[in-house]
Design a protein around this motif. Structure first.
Motif, PDB file in Angstrom:
ATOM      1  N   MET A   1      12.443  -0.883   5.515  1.00  0.00           N
ATOM      2  CA  MET A   1      12.358  -2.334   5.682  1.00  0.00           C
ATOM      3  C   MET A   1      10.921  -2.795   5.833  1.00  0.00           C
ATOM      4  N   GLY A   2      10.488  -3.621   4.888  1.00  0.00           N
ATOM      5  CA  GLY A   2       9.134  -4.129   4.865  1.00  0.00           C
ATOM      6  C   GLY A   2       8.806  -4.913   6.124  1.00  0.00           C
ATOM      7  N   GLY A   3       7.605  -4.714   6.624  1.00  0.00           N
ATOM      8  CA  GLY A   3       7.177  -5.401   7.831  1.00  0.00           C
ATOM      9  C   GLY A   3       7.527  -4.649   9.087  1.00  0.00           C
ATOM     10  N   HIS A   4       8.396  -3.651   8.983  1.00  0.00           N
ATOM     11  CA  HIS A   4       8.719  -2.808  10.128  1.00  0.00           C
ATOM     12  C   HIS A   4       7.907  -1.526  10.033  1.00  0.00           C
ATOM     13  N   GLU A   5       7.555  -0.995  11.174  1.00  0.00           N
ATOM     14  CA  GLU A   5       6.759   0.213  11.185  1.00  0.00           C
ATOM     15  C   GLU A   5       7.575   1.399  10.690  1.00  0.00           C
ATOM     16  N   ALA A   6       6.899   2.266   9.936  1.00  0.00           N
ATOM     17  CA  ALA A   6       7.485   3.537   9.507  1.00  0.00           C
ATOM     18  C   ALA A   6       8.748   3.374   8.679  1.00  0.00           C
ATOM     19  N   GLY A   7       8.775   2.370   7.812  1.00  0.00           N
ATOM     20  CA  GLY A   7       9.909   2.215   6.922  1.00  0.00           C
ATOM     21  C   GLY A   7      10.081   3.405   6.009  1.00  0.00           C
TER      22      GLY A   7
ATOM     23  N   SER B   1      16.002   0.949   7.553  1.00  0.00           N
ATOM     24  CA  SER B   1      16.088   1.060   6.104  1.00  0.00           C
ATOM     25  C   SER B   1      17.463   0.598   5.645  1.00  0.00           C
ATOM     26  N   THR B   2      17.492  -0.106   4.518  1.00  0.00           N
ATOM     27  CA  THR B   2      18.760  -0.336   3.853  1.00  0.00           C
ATOM     28  C   THR B   2      19.115   0.918   3.057  1.00  0.00           C
ATOM     29  N   VAL B   3      20.356   1.002   2.624  1.00  0.00           N
ATOM     30  CA  VAL B   3      20.777   2.136   1.801  1.00  0.00           C
ATOM     31  C   VAL B   3      21.947   1.708   0.928  1.00  0.00           C
ATOM     32  N   VAL B   4      21.974   2.220  -0.294  1.00  0.00           N
ATOM     33  CA  VAL B   4      23.140   2.071  -1.154  1.00  0.00           C
ATOM     34  C   VAL B   4      23.353   3.410  -1.841  1.00  0.00           C
ATOM     35  N   GLY B   5      24.626   3.834  -1.884  1.00  0.00           N
ATOM     36  CA  GLY B   5      24.938   5.119  -2.492  1.00  0.00           C
ATOM     37  C   GLY B   5      26.163   5.034  -3.375  1.00  0.00           C
ATOM     38  N   LEU B   6      26.282   6.026  -4.257  1.00  0.00           N
ATOM     39  CA  LEU B   6      27.410   6.103  -5.177  1.00  0.00           C
ATOM     40  C   LEU B   6      27.906   7.536  -5.225  1.00  0.00           C
TER      41      LEU B   6
ATOM     42  N   ARG C   1       0.809  -1.214   0.000  1.00  0.00           N
ATOM     43  CA  ARG C   1       0.000   0.000   0.000  1.00  0.00           C
ATOM     44  C   ARG C   1       0.844   1.267   0.000  1.00  0.00           C
ATOM     45  N   VAL C   2       2.017   1.183   0.621  1.00  0.00           N
ATOM     46  CA  VAL C   2       2.859   2.355   0.815  1.00  0.00           C
ATOM     47  C   VAL C   2       4.212   2.115   0.147  1.00  0.00           C
ATOM     48  N   ASN C   3       4.725   3.146  -0.507  1.00  0.00           N
ATOM     49  CA  ASN C   3       6.076   3.073  -1.054  1.00  0.00           C
ATOM     50  C   ASN C   3       7.051   3.506   0.034  1.00  0.00           C
TER      51      ASN C   3
END
Length: 237
Positions: free
Chosen positions: A37-43, A96-101, A16-18
């Motif tokens: 992170m899916g399944g965790h509140e306020a991802g 949240s996961t994160v990947v950066g460049l 429902r939410v992105n």
């Protein structure tokens, strides 16, 4: 050096939410994808805080200084998310996961925590620049699981590192080089779990960046889009 960049994000067909967030600062040579992170509140809160913190980094011109600033920002957000999760006294995780460049001149730095990924396509060859912080990757590293078995493993969604999950966050950094014509991809696992690497390489090998981005999102949607899907494409010109 100059860059071309396009980005896409889609809620998918099951959620429902992105909870994904994108950070694009092409003029600075800095880009990131954060996947709440899916399944965790306020991802979505977690990924949004990461994107905002990276967006507001001070101007520096050395790529390693930029990575130091980005890492410091992620450590600060990690602390903020842990405190936020504890605020109402209920046991929960806001992560949240994160990947950066980051690219400066001919130097690149990839930084990440979790299983969002960075790739580089050069001369038709796709190379994964990041390495998943996940349970199945640890099993592969230990020789207990074959790489081709990882994709469909029942615990393939279990990450071992993310922002907001542990008091002691370690952001991994990998150094590399950039050449004219290189095409970089940052993506949440909503893309990489659905489109395998050989298809990514094929889709990234022809067309404009807009065409490539649209094709990748469409592939995910055709296959059910079980998660949010987000990507950033950066071409060095």
């Amino acid at each position: 050096m100059a860059f071309q960049c396009v980005s896409r994000t889609h809620v998918g067909l099951k959620r429902r939410v992105n909870e994904d967030s994108l950070m694009v600062r092409t003029e600075r040579g800095l880009w990131a994808v954060a996947d709440g992170m899916g399944g965790h509140e306020a991802g979505d809160v977690a990924s949004g805080k990461i994107a905002q913190a990276l967006q507001l980094l001070p101007i520096v011109y050395d790529v390693d200084e930029l990575i130091d600033a980005a890492t410091s920002a992620l450590l600060r957000i990690n602390h903020e998310l842990i405190q936020l999760a504890r605020g109402d006294g209920l046991p929960r995780t806001i992560g949240s996961t994160v990947v950066g460049l980051a690219i400066a001149g001919a130097e690149t730095r990839c930084f990440w925590a979790g299983d969002s990924r960075a790739y580089r396509l050069r001369g038709g060859r796709l190379v994964q620049l990041s390495r998943d912080h996940s349970l199945v990757q640890e099993l592969v590293n230990a020789g207990m699981l074959q790489p081709d078995e990882a994709q469909d493993h029942p615990q393939s969604n279990v990450v071992t590192r993310a922002v907001g999950v542990s008091e002691h966050l370690k952001v991994e950094v990998a150094s590399g080089d950039a050449q004219s014509g290189d095409l970089f991809l940052l993506a949440s696992d909503g893309l990489t779990r659905v489109v395998p690497d050989h298809e990514l390489a094929e889709e990234m090998s022809s067309g404009t960046l807009d065409t490539i981005a649209d094709r990748l999102v469409e592939l995910v949607l055709q296959r059910g889009a079980p998660d949010n899907v987000s990507l950033i494409l950066v071409r060095q010109t």
